[in-house]
Design a protein around this motif. Structure first.
Motif, PDB file in Angstrom:
ATOM      1  N   PHE A 165       0.635  -0.694  -0.186  1.00 26.13           N
ATOM      2  CA  PHE A 165       0.389  -0.192  -0.142  1.00 26.13           C
ATOM      3  C   PHE A 165       0.626   1.442  -0.098  1.00 26.13           C
ATOM      4  O   PHE A 165       1.717   1.230   0.831  1.00 26.13           O
ATOM      5  N   ASP A 200      -6.874   5.280  -7.359  1.00 21.20           N
ATOM      6  CA  ASP A 200      -5.461   5.322  -6.900  1.00 21.20           C
ATOM      7  C   ASP A 200      -6.121   6.414  -5.275  1.00 21.20           C
ATOM      8  O   ASP A 200      -5.143   5.567  -4.936  1.00 21.20           O
ATOM      9  N   TYR A 203      -6.842   2.970  -3.079  1.00 21.74           N
ATOM     10  CA  TYR A 203      -5.499   2.901  -2.960  1.00 21.74           C
ATOM     11  C   TYR A 203      -4.991   3.434  -1.926  1.00 21.74           C
ATOM     12  O   TYR A 203      -4.622   2.532  -1.035  1.00 21.74           O
ATOM     13  N   HIS A 204      -5.014   4.167  -1.916  1.00 19.17           N
ATOM     14  CA  HIS A 204      -4.990   5.108  -0.866  1.00 19.17           C
ATOM     15  C   HIS A 204      -5.451   5.623   0.685  1.00 19.17           C
ATOM     16  O   HIS A 204      -4.927   5.627   1.239  1.00 19.17           O
TER      17      HIS A 204
END
Lengths: 344, 282
Positions: A165, A200, A203-204
């Protein structure tokens, strides 16, 4: 007027009163502390004339009650004053930073419900057996650990040692933030059709949201478990068994639903607690949310901005509890039934 | 609600291994804190001065938890961190608990406008997340140890008020209260001599759980840089400082983080055990 509507108006009135109380509390705390707020804000190098001008502009020479009157008048008009740090209206600042925090809190809240409730259900069904002990231990551990400790541990394990991650931030470097519609990067990216940006952003979100959600997951699981066990002792469960319903159906339909009511109340509290804990998690993951703003203005003794931030968080806290109250009253058959009786 | 005799409560408590684990952890942490001067390997490392010949060392036999950026032994600082956290928690509760309990007794027993005033004030305090209120108070005061304690104390009493209020409301209908009133006991006698002892199990359980939560709160404040300032060894600020040196000097933040976890876990398990043993609603 139906009972739910009556409850809603009643709770709304109380919430508003409490909010006025909060504004008084925070306002007076801000004013009784030693030191001249104008001097603190301008720093030791400012001339006396500048300090006097600021005192005049902020009504700091009036009696405190009158000052509160000014504050309340501005508040009703949606004006929380001007930040001395960013030199922008506090409402504008908060509007800029709040969506990042809310996005994090919402994702964490979703995780809390999606993981906490099933975990508690499993623990209750296998009460006293191996899965139960495991779930209990996990939930106690989750409750006892501050969110920032989870943040640091998750970061070390899943971003440094085994880098699956991203380490920090809301987007990878090079990825352009989507046009602001809601301020939630995930939603904005979806609305503008930028799938890459959406993934994205998501994901963060995973690591910080997990760090934030863990203690809520523990609490939810613990409560769901104990309140389901309580429900399992009720006679209607025996009756359902006597009818030969499967254990699965009993768990789902007869034990889980009534057990949900006390859990929901705690969910509301947990959700509100996340608003505060977000401050800690945001710090770990360098998340550009309300925490960055809050800590910054606190360190700079920026009075209006501090009062404004606290007011906004208290308001969200109250709204959350209000929503939970209404949902509970809709689910709770006692209130539903009294409505039906009132109609007939 | 809390009518179990002590012997039964103790038997119940003893039969639960998890409660015993909590007790052991609490005794362990408190013992370390009390004996910090005697058992820490490098007691001089509490202050700003370390050993410059041994900076940034990974855990080893000489330094079990490694050393920090100026060569101070981390184990020593963590043990002193326990002492600081626990004494702050004790101070906060020593002030917040009696204030909260007395207000709760008054509100629950006297009723009328006293009840209204106290309980609405309680609602106001409980409407702001504790950490946020404590942060805001720190925003108006210089960041010192005393002020951090003050900020946490100011927001802690309402929990006791609400707890005692609920107990009093259910106890006030009991026969023994009526009996005392009938023979003409003063209201302060009824509140403090008759009702208060019956609040004890709930309040004691709450205190045990709260030590952990106050530790959590204080370390959260100093994690944000709004509480105890260096070089005082505080677990929260140690985690924050150490995070800057991740992942190379991972021990700098991981060990203090685990130390907080252990401390809070101990008091939580013990508190849970007491709650079940006393059958108290907290």
């Amino acid at each position: 007027m139906g009972p739910i509507l009556r409850l809603l108006t009643h709770r709304l009135a109380i919430s508003l009163l409490v909010l006025v109380g909060v504004s008084m509390l925070i306002f007076f705390v801000a004013r009784v502390v030693p030191g001249d707020p104008a001097r603190i804000a301008l720093g030791p190098n400012a001339s006396q004339e500048m300090v006097d001008a600021l005192r005049e502009a902020r009504h700091l020479n009036d009696p405190i009650i009158v000052q509160y009157g000014w504050f309340l008048r501005d508040l009703v008009q949606g004006d929380l004053g001007t930040s001395l740090y960013t030199r922008r209206p506090v409402t504008q600042d908060i509007a800029a930073y709040l969506p990042a925090t809310l996005e994090l809190v919402f994702v964490a809240g979703a995780l809390m419900i999606l993981i906490g409730l099933p975990l508690g259900r499993v623990a209750a069904r296998y009460s006293g057996h191996y899965p139960d002990h495991l779930a209990r231990l996990l939930s106690v551990l989750a409750v006892c650990t501050p969110a920032f400790v989870w943040g640091v541990i998750l970061q070390l394990l899943l971003a440094y040692i085994w880098p699956v991650f991203p380490l920090e931030g809301r987007l990878s470097t090079g990825v352009v933030a989507p046009d602001r519609i809601t301020g939630f990067y995930t939603l904005d990216a979806l609305m503008t059709g930028q799938l890459g940006t959406f993934f994205d952003a998501l994901y963060h979100l995973i690591l910080p949201a997990t760090a934030l959600a863990l203690s809520g997951i523990g609490q939810t699981a613990r409560l769901t478990r104990s309140s389901m066990i309580e429900t399992y002792r009720r006679p209607y469960i025996d009756m359902a068994r006597a009818y030969g319903f499967s254990e699965r159906k009993i768990a789902r339909r007869y034990a889980f639903r009534p057990a949900l009511i006390p859990t929901l109340t705690i969910l509301g509290l947990d959700f509100a607690a996340m608003l505060a804990n977000a401050f800690l998690v945001e710090r770990v993951f360098v998340w550009p949310g309300l925490s960055r703003y809050g800590v910054e203005v606190i360190l700079r003794k920026d009075l209006d901005a501090i009062v404004g931030t606290v007011m906004v968080i208290a308001a969200m806290f109250l709204i959350t509890n209000l929503v939970v109250d209404v949902i509970v009253s809709i689910i709770n058959p006692r209130i539903r039934l009294s409505e039906r009786r009132a109609k007939s | 609600m809390s009518s179990r005799p002590q012997s039964i409560a103790w038997a119940e408590f003893r039969s639960n291994p998890i409660s015993i684990l909590g007790l052991v952890l609490v005794v362990f942490c408190v013992g370390l804190a009390l004996l910090a001067d005697v058992i820490t390997p490098y007691p001089t490392h509490v202050g700003p001065i370390g050993d410059f010949t041994a900076i940034n060392q990974a855990p080893s036999a000489a330094h079990w938890f490694g050393t920090d950026t100026i060569g101070r032994d981390l184990l020593t600082r963590i043990i002193y961190g326990f002492r600081l956290s626990l004494s702050m928690a004790a101070m906060v509760l020593v002030i917040a608990m009696p204030v909260g309990v007395i207000l709760g007794l008054l509100a629950g027993y006297k009723g009328g406008w006293i009840e209204f005033a106290i309980m609405r004030l309680t609602d106001i305090f409980l409407a702001i997340p504790p950490l946020v209120l404590a942060m805001a108070i720190m925003g108006f005061l210089p960041a010192t140890l005393t002020n951090a304690m003050l900020a946490v104390t100011v927001m802690w009493w309402p929990w006791y008020t609400r707890l005692v209020y609920n107990v009093v409301r259910s106890e006030a209908r009991e026969g023994y209260v009526l009996a005392a009133e009938v023979i003409g006991a003063s209201s302060s006698h009824v509140m403090f001599r008759e009702i208060l002892p019956n609040c004890a199990p709930a309040v004691l359980t709450k205190i045990t759980l709260d030590v952990g939560f106050v530790v959590l709160m204080v370390s959260s404040l100093s994690f944000l840089g709004l509480g105890v300032q260096p070089p005082t060894p505080d677990l929260g600020s140690m985690v924050a400082d150490g995070a800057k040196y991740m992942p190379d000097a991972w021990w700098l933040s991981i060990f203090p983080a685990l130390a907080i976890m252990l401390l809070v876990l101990g008091f939580n398990l013990l508190g849970d055990g007491l709650r079940e043993a006393f059958d108290a609603e907290v």
